[in-house]
Design an enzyme around this catalytic site. Structure first.
Site, PDB file in Angstrom:
ATOM      1  N   GLY A   1       0.815  -1.216   0.000  1.00  0.00           N
ATOM      2  CA  GLY A   1       0.000   0.000   0.000  1.00  0.00           C
ATOM      3  C   GLY A   1       0.846   1.263   0.000  1.00  0.00           C
TER       4      GLY A   1
ATOM      5  CE  LYS B   1      -2.910  -5.447   6.783  1.00  0.00           C
ATOM      6  NZ  LYS B   1      -2.573  -4.302   5.912  1.00  0.00           N
ATOM      7  N   GLY B   2      -6.400  -4.965   3.553  1.00  0.00           N
ATOM      8  CA  GLY B   2      -6.513  -5.709   2.316  1.00  0.00           C
ATOM      9  C   GLY B   2      -7.202  -4.971   1.189  1.00  0.00           C
TER      10      GLY B   2
ATOM     11  CD  GLU C   1      -1.674  -6.622   3.350  1.00  0.00           C
ATOM     12  OE1 GLU C   1      -1.440  -5.596   2.714  1.00  0.00           O
ATOM     13  OE2 GLU C   1      -2.676  -6.751   4.076  1.00  0.00           O
TER      14      GLU C   1
END
Ligand SMILES: O=C[C@H](O)[C@H](O)[C@H](O)COP(=O)(O)O
Length: 162
Positions: free
Chosen positions: A28, A97-98, A106
């Site tokens: 990210g 997240k993600g 991750e």
């Protein structure tokens, strides 16, 4: 906004990154600044003997472009630390997240690390998850996408946009 991400990423690096560490490097735009931190310190000789294990194709490329030592979990599956970003963080430090699509890799890298540090600037903060970030990213192996879609629809009453 990018300035906040950079400040947060560099503060994280200063606080947690040390010589000799095996470092999981997340994904990210915030982590891109963390890679910048590693590059600066490594090139100046202040940071030595590190190994970086990326959590995505893109991160691997950033690390290689920065001439940082890159490896894989096949070579190093016991990591000292994993540093990653987040899409949203609530008051109890639960995370979404993600959102960038790197969820599974991750988690695999994170599970190999003794310490997990999330870099999140002020914009990611909320009282309750879902306040700011409206989606819950999921990653499914291709063979399972139809049953998983059905289960989520039936059990949770949620619907997919596709
Ligand atoms: O899959 C992506 C990761 O979970 C990222 O850490 C997350 O999406 C945050 O990304 P960014 O730092 O670009 O806001």
């Amino acid at each position: 906004m990018s300035e906040l991400k950079k400040l947060a990423a560099f503060a994280c690096g200063e606080a947690y990154i040390r010589n000799g560490q095996k470092i999981g490097v997340g994904s990210g735009s915030t982590v891109k600044y963390f890679v910048e931190f590693l590059k600066e310190r490594y090139q100046s000789g202040k940071l030595k003997d590190i190994v970086c294990i990326p959590t995505s194709f893109m991160t691997r490329k950033w690390l290689l472009d920065a001439n940082l030592p890159v490896s894989t979990l096949e070579q190093h599956y016991q990591l000292d630390i994993d540093v990653d970003g987040a899409d949203e963080v609530d008051a109890k430090l639960n995370l979404i997240k993600g959102g960038g699509g790197c969820l599974t890799q991750e988690k695999i890298v994170q599970s190999c690390a003794k310490k997990f540090i999330v870099i999140a600037d002020d914009k990611k903060k909320s009282k309750q998850l879902g306040e700011n970030y409206k989606n819950i990213p999921i990653e499914v192996v291709p063979a399972a996408y139809v049953p998983v879609k059905k289960w989520i629809e039936e059990l949770l009453g949620l619907f997919f946009a596709w």
